[in-house]
Write an enzyme that holds these catalytic residues in place. Structure first.
Site, mmCIF file in Angstrom:
data_model
loop_
_atom_site.group_PDB
_atom_site.id
_atom_site.type_symbol
_atom_site.label_atom_id
_atom_site.label_comp_id
_atom_site.label_asym_id
_atom_site.label_seq_id
_atom_site.Cartn_x
_atom_site.Cartn_y
_atom_site.Cartn_z
ATOM 1 N N ILE A 77 -66.396 25.949 27.541
ATOM 2 C CA ILE A 77 -65.761 25.611 28.816
ATOM 3 C C ILE A 77 -65.890 24.120 29.124
ATOM 4 O O ILE A 77 -64.908 23.439 29.417
ATOM 5 C CB ILE A 77 -66.360 26.475 29.947
ATOM 6 C CG1 ILE A 77 -65.940 27.935 29.725
ATOM 7 C CG2 ILE A 77 -65.951 25.968 31.318
ATOM 8 C CD1 ILE A 77 -66.772 28.951 30.473
ATOM 9 N N GLU A 83 -75.044 34.592 46.102
ATOM 10 C CA GLU A 83 -73.643 34.937 45.827
ATOM 11 C C GLU A 83 -73.443 36.430 45.993
ATOM 12 O O GLU A 83 -74.223 37.191 45.412
ATOM 13 C CB GLU A 83 -73.276 34.502 44.410
ATOM 14 C CG GLU A 83 -71.805 34.701 44.090
ATOM 15 C CD GLU A 83 -71.412 34.182 42.702
ATOM 16 O OE1 GLU A 83 -71.800 33.057 42.334
ATOM 17 O OE2 GLU A 83 -70.712 34.928 42.009
ATOM 18 N N VAL A 101 -69.341 25.682 37.750
ATOM 19 C CA VAL A 101 -68.618 26.900 37.371
ATOM 20 C C VAL A 101 -69.485 27.827 36.515
ATOM 21 O O VAL A 101 -69.004 28.843 36.036
ATOM 22 C CB VAL A 101 -67.327 26.593 36.576
ATOM 23 C CG1 VAL A 101 -66.315 25.869 37.448
ATOM 24 C CG2 VAL A 101 -67.632 25.803 35.307
ATOM 25 N N GLY A 102 -70.757 27.427 36.320
ATOM 26 C CA GLY A 102 -71.618 28.241 35.459
ATOM 27 C C GLY A 102 -72.278 29.353 36.244
ATOM 28 O O GLY A 102 -71.678 30.415 36.481
ATOM 29 N N ARG A 103 -73.502 29.104 36.672
ATOM 30 C CA ARG A 103 -74.218 30.053 37.521
ATOM 31 C C ARG A 103 -74.716 29.308 38.750
ATOM 32 O O ARG A 103 -75.132 28.151 38.652
ATOM 33 C CB ARG A 103 -75.407 30.665 36.766
ATOM 34 C CG ARG A 103 -75.025 31.649 35.683
ATOM 35 C CD ARG A 103 -74.435 32.958 36.258
ATOM 36 N NE ARG A 103 -73.892 33.841 35.226
ATOM 37 C CZ ARG A 103 -72.610 33.886 34.866
ATOM 38 N NH1 ARG A 103 -71.721 33.099 35.447
ATOM 39 N NH2 ARG A 103 -72.200 34.724 33.936
ATOM 40 N N HIS A 136 -66.052 32.774 42.980
ATOM 41 C CA HIS A 136 -66.277 33.148 41.565
ATOM 42 C C HIS A 136 -64.988 33.705 40.938
ATOM 43 O O HIS A 136 -64.965 34.857 40.455
ATOM 44 C CB HIS A 136 -67.433 34.170 41.460
ATOM 45 C CG HIS A 136 -68.110 34.119 40.109
ATOM 46 N ND1 HIS A 136 -69.454 34.345 39.933
ATOM 47 C CD2 HIS A 136 -67.624 33.857 38.867
ATOM 48 C CE1 HIS A 136 -69.757 34.237 38.649
ATOM 49 N NE2 HIS A 136 -68.670 33.933 37.993
#
Lengths: 317, 317
Positions: free
Chosen positions: B147, B257, B226-228, B276
Site C-alpha cells: 500500500i 474505532e 490508513v494502517g491501524r 475505515h
C-alpha cells in the site's frame, strides 16, 4: 523609445530584481490592479499584470500588455488595446496548481470524501458504499491546453485512459490516448467517467455543457469545471444533479459568479463548490512561473526578439 | 485428504467458478464471516476469508487459512491456528484502492477542500488562502509495503520526493528516493510535508506517532493513517492539531474505532475522518484481486507448490 514599465503583479523583492535586470534602462512602477490609478496606466509603455479594462482605452502609449492570467477575456476585444500593441498571457503558469486542484476534487467525488466530510460534522461513522477509481477510468479533457494537458498527464500516470478535445488542430501528445476537435464532443461524452473543462470564454465555449449534453454523460460520471463558469448551463446542471443523472460535479467557476447566497447549487450534495481559487496565487509556484514568463518576455521585448504566449485576439486565446 | 473449502468472501458467480476450477475434487461451502456457524469452520480444511477468531480454536482439521485482509491481527497469534496450518494474507489486493484514497485525502488537506466543503454548507464564497502542492513536496512513507509503495509510486509521478521507512531491510525500488529502517523515523520526520502511515499492528508500531514524534513534524505537514488506529496516539494528535502544530491529519483508522460520538476529534477542523473505508470492498477492483490471490493460492495448495503471501506469524505480517 520610452520604457515605462507598470507592474501590477504582487512580486517578491527577488522577482522584482530579476525583472529589472532584464530592462536596466526602464523605469519601473509597482502598483496593485485594484488600486492603480488611471494616470499610471496611461503613462505605461509596458504593463505586466491585469489592469482595469476601462483604463486601457486611454492608453495611447501602450506597446505590450503581459497578463498574469491564462484567460484573456475582454483584453482581447477589439478597441481595448491601442493599434499595434501586443497582448501576451500567462499560459504555462497555472498547470501545476490547477491540475492538482482538479485531481483533488475528482478524488473527493470519486471517494465520496465530500459526503464523509458532511458526516463528520454530525459525528456520524457510517459507510457510504462503493467508490470509483481513476485507475482504469476514461477521462475526457475538454480544452487540452496547458491546464488540461497537465491534468491529462497526471491522470495518465494514475492509470486512466485520456481523450483530449481541442479547439484547433494539433499534434497528439503522448499523455493523450486520443485527440479530437470540438465537433466530436457529443460523440465522446458517453464514454467518459471524468469530463474536465478548462476552456477560455469564447462564443464557441458558452454553454457547451447544457441540458442536452448533460444527458449524454454516464450516470456515474463526474464533471469538473476550472475554466469559465459560462461553459456550463448552471440551471441544467442543478437539474441533472438533482435527478441523479451524473455522479457529481466540482466547480471552481460558476455562472453567476460569485454564486449568490440563495442559489440552489450550494445545497446540492453532489456538487462541490470552491470560490475560484484553483489558480490565482493560491500556490506560490504559480507566482514564480508568472514572474518567469514576464521576465523572459521583457528581455525579448527589449531586444526585439520573439515573445512567448502571444494572444491571437481574433480567436480570444 | 479431505478438501473441504469454506469461502467467506462475497464472491461474484464468475469468481466462484474460477475458484472451483482450481480444486475440482474439493467441496465448496459459501458463507458470510458475520453469520458462519462454528460447525462449518470446524469442518473446513481450507478457509478463504476471515472467520471469527474464536471459532478457529476448535478447528483441528484446518490446513490453510487465506485471509481477505492485508492485516493479520489476532490470526497470527500463538495458538489461534492449529499446529502446522499455513496463514496467507491478501497483500497486493488493496494497493490501488487505498493509495488513491490516500491521494484524495492528501489533496483534500493540501487544497483546503475540507474547509471549502464546510463553507459550502453555509453558502459561503470565501477565499481560504494559500495551498500546498504535491509537486516539489517531500513525502515520508512509513511502512513502504504494497500500500505504501503504491502511494509512493503515485506521489513520485506527481513530482514529490519520496522517502520510505520499512521494518525490514530490503532493496530500494525506483519510486523511493531514499529508504531507511524504522530506527531513522525521528531523524526523518522534520523533513516531511507528508507523513503517511500504512503499518500493521505490531508491538513495534503501536503509538509511533505520539506527543514527542508529533513535535518533530513540520508546522505545515499532514499526517495520513490508513494502517491501524493504534499507530497514532489519538489524544496527542488532537492536542497537536488544536495547537496548530501541523497542517492537518486524515485518518481512515482511529483508536478507539469506531470513533465514539462524543470524541473531540470529530470537531477538529483540520482532521479529516473516514470510517475505515479506504480498503474493504469499496472498490470492485479489490474484490477481483483478492479472488485472484485466493484462486492462485488454491491451485498451488492443491498441487503442493509454493503459496504467495505466506505470513511469518513470529513477526505478525
Amino acid at each position: 523609445m520610452e520604457k515605462n514599465v507598470l507592474v501590477l503583479i504582487p512580486l517578491k523583492e527577488e522577482q522584482k530584481r530579476i525583472l529589472e535586470e532584464k530592462a536596466p534602462s526602464a523605469n519601473f512602477t509597482y502598483a496593485k490592479s485594484q488600486t492603480v490609478d488611471a494616470g499610471q496606466v496611461q503613462n505605461a509603455n509596458i504593463i505586466i499584470g491585469n489592469p482595469p479594462v476601462h483604463m486601457l482605452k486611454a492608453s495611447k502609449k501602450l506597446k505590450w500588455l503581459q497578463l498574469n492570467s491564462a484567460g484573456v477575456g475582454e483584453y482581447a476585444e477589439e478597441g481595448v488595446l491601442p493599434e499595434g500593441a501586443v497582448l501576451t498571457n500567462a499560459t504555462g503558469a497555472y498547470g501545476p496548481a490547477i491540475s492538482e486542484y482538479m485531481l483533488g476534487v475528482l478524488l473527493e467525488l470519486f471517494k465520496k470524501l465530500h459526503i464523509y466530510r458532511d458526516n463528520q460534522a454530525e459525528a456520524n461513522w457510517s459507510y457510504e458504499g462503493k467508490v470509483k477509481a481513476i485507475f482504469d477510468s476514461t477521462a475526457l479533457i475538454v480544452g487540452a491546453g496547458d491546464i488540461g494537458g497537465e491534468f491529462a498527464k497526471r491522470l495518465k500516470g494514475l492509470g486512466a485512459y485520456t481523450i483530449g478535445v481541442k479547439r484547433t488542430e494539433g499534434h497528439k501528445p503522448d499523455y493523450l490516448d486520443e485527440l479530437y476537435l470540438m465537433d466530436k464532443l457529443e460523440a465522446l461524452l458517453p464514454r467518459a467517467d471524468i469530463v474536465a473543462l478548462s476552456l477560455p470564454e469564447t462564443p464557441l465555449t458558452k454553454g457547451i455543457i447544457n441540458e442536452s449534453t448533460l444527458k449524454l454523460m454516464k450516470k456515474d460520471a463526474v464533471l469538473i469545471n476550472v475554466g469559465r463558469g459560462s461553459a456550463v448551463d448552471t440551471e441544467a446542471l442543478c437539474d441533472a444533479l438533482e435527478k441523479g443523472q451524473l455522479l457529481g460535479a466540482a466547480l471552481d467557476v460558476t455562472e453567476p459568479e460569485p454564486l449568490p447566497k440563495e442559489h440552489r447549487l450550494w445545497k446540492i450534495k453532489n456538487a462541490v463548490i470552491t470560490p475560484h481559487v484553483s489558480g490565482g496565487y493560491s500556490l506560490e509556484e504559480t507566482r514564480r512561473r508568472i514572474a518567469g514568463i514576464a521576465a523572459g518576455n521583457l528581455e525579448a521585448f527589449i531586444r526585439g526578439t520573439k515573445l512567448i504566449n502571444v494572444v491571437d485576439c481574433s480567436k480570444g486565446y
